[in-house]
Design an enzyme around this catalytic site. Structure first.
Site, mmCIF file in Angstrom:
data_model
loop_
_atom_site.group_PDB
_atom_site.id
_atom_site.type_symbol
_atom_site.label_atom_id
_atom_site.label_comp_id
_atom_site.label_asym_id
_atom_site.label_seq_id
_atom_site.Cartn_x
_atom_site.Cartn_y
_atom_site.Cartn_z
ATOM 1 N N GLY A 175 -35.508 -5.828 -21.996
ATOM 2 C CA GLY A 175 -35.049 -7.193 -22.243
ATOM 3 C C GLY A 175 -36.193 -8.036 -22.767
ATOM 4 O O GLY A 175 -37.370 -7.689 -22.578
ATOM 5 N N GLN A 205 -40.744 -15.718 -24.348
ATOM 6 C CA GLN A 205 -41.753 -14.650 -24.400
ATOM 7 C C GLN A 205 -42.307 -14.423 -25.804
ATOM 8 O O GLN A 205 -43.335 -13.783 -25.960
ATOM 9 C CB GLN A 205 -41.171 -13.337 -23.882
ATOM 10 C CG GLN A 205 -40.842 -13.364 -22.397
ATOM 11 C CD GLN A 205 -40.377 -11.997 -21.946
ATOM 12 O OE1 GLN A 205 -39.201 -11.685 -22.047
ATOM 13 N NE2 GLN A 205 -41.301 -11.178 -21.474
ATOM 14 N N CYS A 209 -42.684 -6.716 -16.596
ATOM 15 C CA CYS A 209 -42.398 -7.723 -17.614
ATOM 16 C C CYS A 209 -43.412 -7.599 -18.738
ATOM 17 O O CYS A 209 -44.608 -7.436 -18.483
ATOM 18 C CB CYS A 209 -42.487 -9.107 -16.974
ATOM 19 S SG CYS A 209 -42.163 -10.452 -18.109
ATOM 20 N N LEU A 210 -42.934 -7.686 -19.986
ATOM 21 C CA LEU A 210 -43.852 -7.578 -21.128
ATOM 22 C C LEU A 210 -44.871 -8.720 -21.140
ATOM 23 O O LEU A 210 -45.934 -8.579 -21.739
ATOM 24 C CB LEU A 210 -43.066 -7.572 -22.443
ATOM 25 C CG LEU A 210 -42.119 -6.383 -22.657
ATOM 26 C CD1 LEU A 210 -41.401 -6.518 -23.986
ATOM 27 C CD2 LEU A 210 -42.860 -5.061 -22.583
ATOM 28 N N HIS A 231 -33.478 -11.382 -14.634
ATOM 29 C CA HIS A 231 -34.896 -11.453 -15.009
ATOM 30 C C HIS A 231 -35.061 -12.237 -16.316
ATOM 31 O O HIS A 231 -35.899 -13.140 -16.409
ATOM 32 C CB HIS A 231 -35.443 -10.021 -15.148
ATOM 33 C CG HIS A 231 -36.857 -9.940 -15.620
ATOM 34 N ND1 HIS A 231 -37.856 -9.346 -14.873
ATOM 35 C CD2 HIS A 231 -37.450 -10.368 -16.764
ATOM 36 C CE1 HIS A 231 -39.007 -9.446 -15.546
ATOM 37 N NE2 HIS A 231 -38.784 -10.036 -16.693
ATOM 38 N N GLU A 232 -34.237 -11.916 -17.314
ATOM 39 C CA GLU A 232 -34.340 -12.593 -18.610
ATOM 40 C C GLU A 232 -33.910 -14.053 -18.510
ATOM 41 O O GLU A 232 -34.537 -14.936 -19.093
ATOM 42 C CB GLU A 232 -33.516 -11.870 -19.677
ATOM 43 C CG GLU A 232 -33.907 -10.419 -19.924
ATOM 44 C CD GLU A 232 -35.402 -10.207 -20.098
ATOM 45 O OE1 GLU A 232 -36.086 -11.107 -20.621
ATOM 46 O OE2 GLU A 232 -35.896 -9.148 -19.692
ATOM 47 N N HIS A 285 -36.587 -16.388 -17.323
ATOM 48 C CA HIS A 285 -37.571 -16.801 -18.331
ATOM 49 C C HIS A 285 -37.149 -18.114 -19.013
ATOM 50 O O HIS A 285 -38.000 -18.900 -19.429
ATOM 51 C CB HIS A 285 -37.729 -15.728 -19.415
ATOM 52 C CG HIS A 285 -38.635 -14.594 -19.026
ATOM 53 N ND1 HIS A 285 -39.949 -14.780 -18.674
ATOM 54 C CD2 HIS A 285 -38.415 -13.256 -18.951
ATOM 55 C CE1 HIS A 285 -40.502 -13.604 -18.399
ATOM 56 N NE2 HIS A 285 -39.593 -12.660 -18.552
HETATM 57 NI NI NI Z 1 -39.945 -10.596 -18.344
#
Ligand code: NI
Length: 175
Positions: free
Chosen positions: A49, A54, A96-97, A138-139, A142
């Site tokens: 995701g 991000q 997480c990226l 999670h997304e 953000h």
């Molecule tokens: Ni993330």
């Protein structure tokens, strides 16, 4: 199509509440291009995701594909609404990226309803459960300036990637 630069923890864009995508952009070519670039960026970095903050965009939009081998699990969510439907407190590992090489166990709801628009401006709603529900939460976080670490209730599980893979990651099945 460019691979976008991913903001890392500490960049202020990750801590701001993102703005709704304005109606004139919904279903339009600019938004479609952003979504395409975000999808390619997510694939490049082997994420499941990616949310717009991000990639330094403060708008309410995320992409996810909860099974990288199954295109049917690909979702684009513009101006999403999330309603928890199941049980709170279901803990599993997340990464997480924007928080590279860090893993931790995060409590989530095990079932949610997602309402959003896709890349062509079509409204859809669906119920997601298990891992799909987790990725979605999670997304979505953000978009409100939250990172998975904020949701952890026990930091003793926080670990680096090498230690995660060595001691905690689910073992690949033999068959
Ligand atoms: Ni993330």
């Amino acid at each position: 199509m460019p691979i976008l630069k991913v903001a890392r923890m500490g960049h202020p864009v990750l801590r701001r509440k993102a703005s709704e995508v304005e109606p004139e952009y919904l279903g339009g070519p600019e938004l479609a291009e952003i979504i395409e670039d975000m999808f390619e960026t997510m694939v490049e970095y082997a994420g499941v995701g990616l949310a717009a903050p991000q990639v330094h965009l403060g708008i309410r939009l995320f992409v996810m594909q909860f099974d990288p081998d199954d295109e049917e699990t690909l979702r684009f969510a513009v101006n999403p609404k999330l309603t928890p439907l199941g049980n709170e407190g279901w803990e599993e590992w997340e990464g997480c990226l924007s928080v590279p090489d860090i893993h931790g166990r995060v409590p989530r709801n095990d079932r949610v309803r997602l309402e959003a628009q896709d890349h062509e401006g079509r409204v859809y709603a669906e119920e997601l459960e298990g891992f799909a529900a987790r990725v979605c939460q999670h997304e979505y976080d953000h978009l409100d300036g939250l990172i998975f670490i904020d949701r952890m209730r026990d930091y003793s599980t926080l670990c680096f990637g090498e230690e995660y893979r060595r001691y905690h990651a689910p073992r690949p099945k033999a068959d």
